[in-house]
Motif scaffolding. Structure first.
Motif, mmCIF file in Angstrom:
data_model
loop_
_atom_site.group_PDB
_atom_site.id
_atom_site.type_symbol
_atom_site.label_atom_id
_atom_site.label_comp_id
_atom_site.label_asym_id
_atom_site.label_seq_id
_atom_site.Cartn_x
_atom_site.Cartn_y
_atom_site.Cartn_z
ATOM 1 N N TYR A 25 0.844 -1.265 -0.135
ATOM 2 C CA TYR A 25 -0.062 0.058 -0.034
ATOM 3 C C TYR A 25 0.910 1.258 -0.014
ATOM 4 O O TYR A 25 1.787 1.077 0.767
ATOM 5 C CB TYR A 25 -1.213 0.095 1.214
ATOM 6 N N PRO A 27 1.634 5.743 -0.970
ATOM 7 C CA PRO A 27 0.942 6.984 -1.588
ATOM 8 C C PRO A 27 0.746 7.109 -2.930
ATOM 9 O O PRO A 27 1.954 6.570 -3.539
ATOM 10 C CB PRO A 27 1.948 8.100 -0.908
ATOM 11 N N ARG A 29 -0.225 8.811 -6.768
ATOM 12 C CA ARG A 29 -0.676 10.250 -7.250
ATOM 13 C C ARG A 29 -1.795 10.286 -8.223
ATOM 14 O O ARG A 29 -2.994 10.702 -8.015
ATOM 15 C CB ARG A 29 0.308 10.690 -8.361
ATOM 16 N N VAL A 37 -6.946 9.192 -8.033
ATOM 17 C CA VAL A 37 -7.205 7.902 -7.195
ATOM 18 C C VAL A 37 -8.437 8.421 -6.178
ATOM 19 O O VAL A 37 -8.531 9.426 -5.445
ATOM 20 C CB VAL A 37 -5.946 7.794 -6.294
ATOM 21 N N ASP A 39 -10.490 8.858 -2.886
ATOM 22 C CA ASP A 39 -10.018 9.252 -1.552
ATOM 23 C C ASP A 39 -10.549 7.786 -0.810
ATOM 24 O O ASP A 39 -11.600 7.552 -0.861
ATOM 25 C CB ASP A 39 -10.759 10.505 -0.989
ATOM 26 N N GLY A 40 -9.475 7.442 -0.207
ATOM 27 C CA GLY A 40 -9.631 6.379 0.900
ATOM 28 C C GLY A 40 -9.653 4.918 0.151
ATOM 29 O O GLY A 40 -9.936 3.894 0.949
ATOM 30 N N ALA A 74 -4.245 0.994 4.045
ATOM 31 C CA ALA A 74 -4.659 1.907 2.950
ATOM 32 C C ALA A 74 -4.597 3.465 3.805
ATOM 33 O O ALA A 74 -4.024 4.357 3.184
ATOM 34 C CB ALA A 74 -6.047 1.808 2.450
ATOM 35 N N GLY A 75 -5.074 3.578 4.953
ATOM 36 C CA GLY A 75 -4.980 4.934 5.701
ATOM 37 C C GLY A 75 -3.602 5.242 5.975
ATOM 38 O O GLY A 75 -3.147 6.569 5.822
ATOM 39 N N ARG A 78 -2.337 6.446 2.642
ATOM 40 C CA ARG A 78 -2.648 7.870 2.480
ATOM 41 C C ARG A 78 -1.877 8.967 3.183
ATOM 42 O O ARG A 78 -1.679 10.127 2.951
ATOM 43 C CB ARG A 78 -4.199 8.110 2.654
ATOM 44 N N ALA A 79 -1.619 8.605 4.613
ATOM 45 C CA ALA A 79 -0.785 9.459 5.420
ATOM 46 C C ALA A 79 0.592 9.594 4.989
ATOM 47 O O ALA A 79 1.553 10.302 5.406
ATOM 48 C CB ALA A 79 -0.775 8.944 6.988
#
Length: 179
Positions: A25, A27, A29, A37, A39-40, A74-75, A78-79
């Motif tokens: 998983y 980050p 673009r 992508v 969100d979430g 996945a969170g 995203r971070a």
């Protein structure tokens, strides 16, 4: 590398090798087709985010696989983290039973093996963002937490690991680390 032991209850046959499926998983673009992508939502084959990112090596509980933790992993992506989530040959399918407990030292070595391999990856060829090898964490849930702890414990410390995130971990084992 350790062999894969049998676990008759889980229907696992012994093997001289260990298969360590690893799910990434990271980050992203844009999705592979150029769309944004969502969100979430994990998106297969998304273009990696730019720059170098810290790594989290994740070990699931027993039984458990990376897909069971997708919302959490996945969170983290995203971070801004690259997450390498392992699927172990015994504890991801069975347990925690006698075979999984007996395999715990091998599972710790599996995590070290995957960490070495991930750090050697050519990020562009692998299709993941560049990893900042100076910022590495291990994380795990329950039985996987014992694996994460083994990489930061006095007995078995891996100098590449800076931090551990341990969720409801087993901390005392018959033959593993005791904190």
């Amino acid at each position: 590398m350790y062999p894969t032991p049998a676990d008759a209850i889980a229907g696992i046959t012994p093997s001289p090798a260990r298969r360590l499926e690893t799910t990434f998983y990271y980050p992203a673009r844009v999705a592979s087709g150029g769309a944004a992508v969502p969100d979430g939502a994990p998106t297969r084959d998304a273009r990696p985010g730019r720059g170098r990112h810290p790594l989290v090596l994740f070990s699931p509980g027993s039984p458990g696989a990376p897909k069971d933790y997708e919302v959490l992993l996945a969170g983290w992506a995203r971070a801004g983290y690259v997450v390498a989530a392992l699927q172990y040959p015994i504890s991801s399918v069975a347990g925690p039973d006698a075979a999984a407990w007996a395999d715990l030292p091998a599972q710790s070595e599996d995590a070290r093996f995957v960490l070495r391999r991930v750090l050697r990856l050519d990020a562009a060829k692998a299709g993941i963002p560049a990893i900042d090898a100076d910022r590495i964490a291990v994380a795990g849930h329950s039985f996987g937490g014992a694996t994460a702890l083994s990489l930061v414990s006095k007995c078995c410390r891996d100098a590449r690991v800076d931090a551990a995130v341990v969720l409801a971990a087993v901390t005392e084992t018959v033959s593993g680390p005791k904190l």
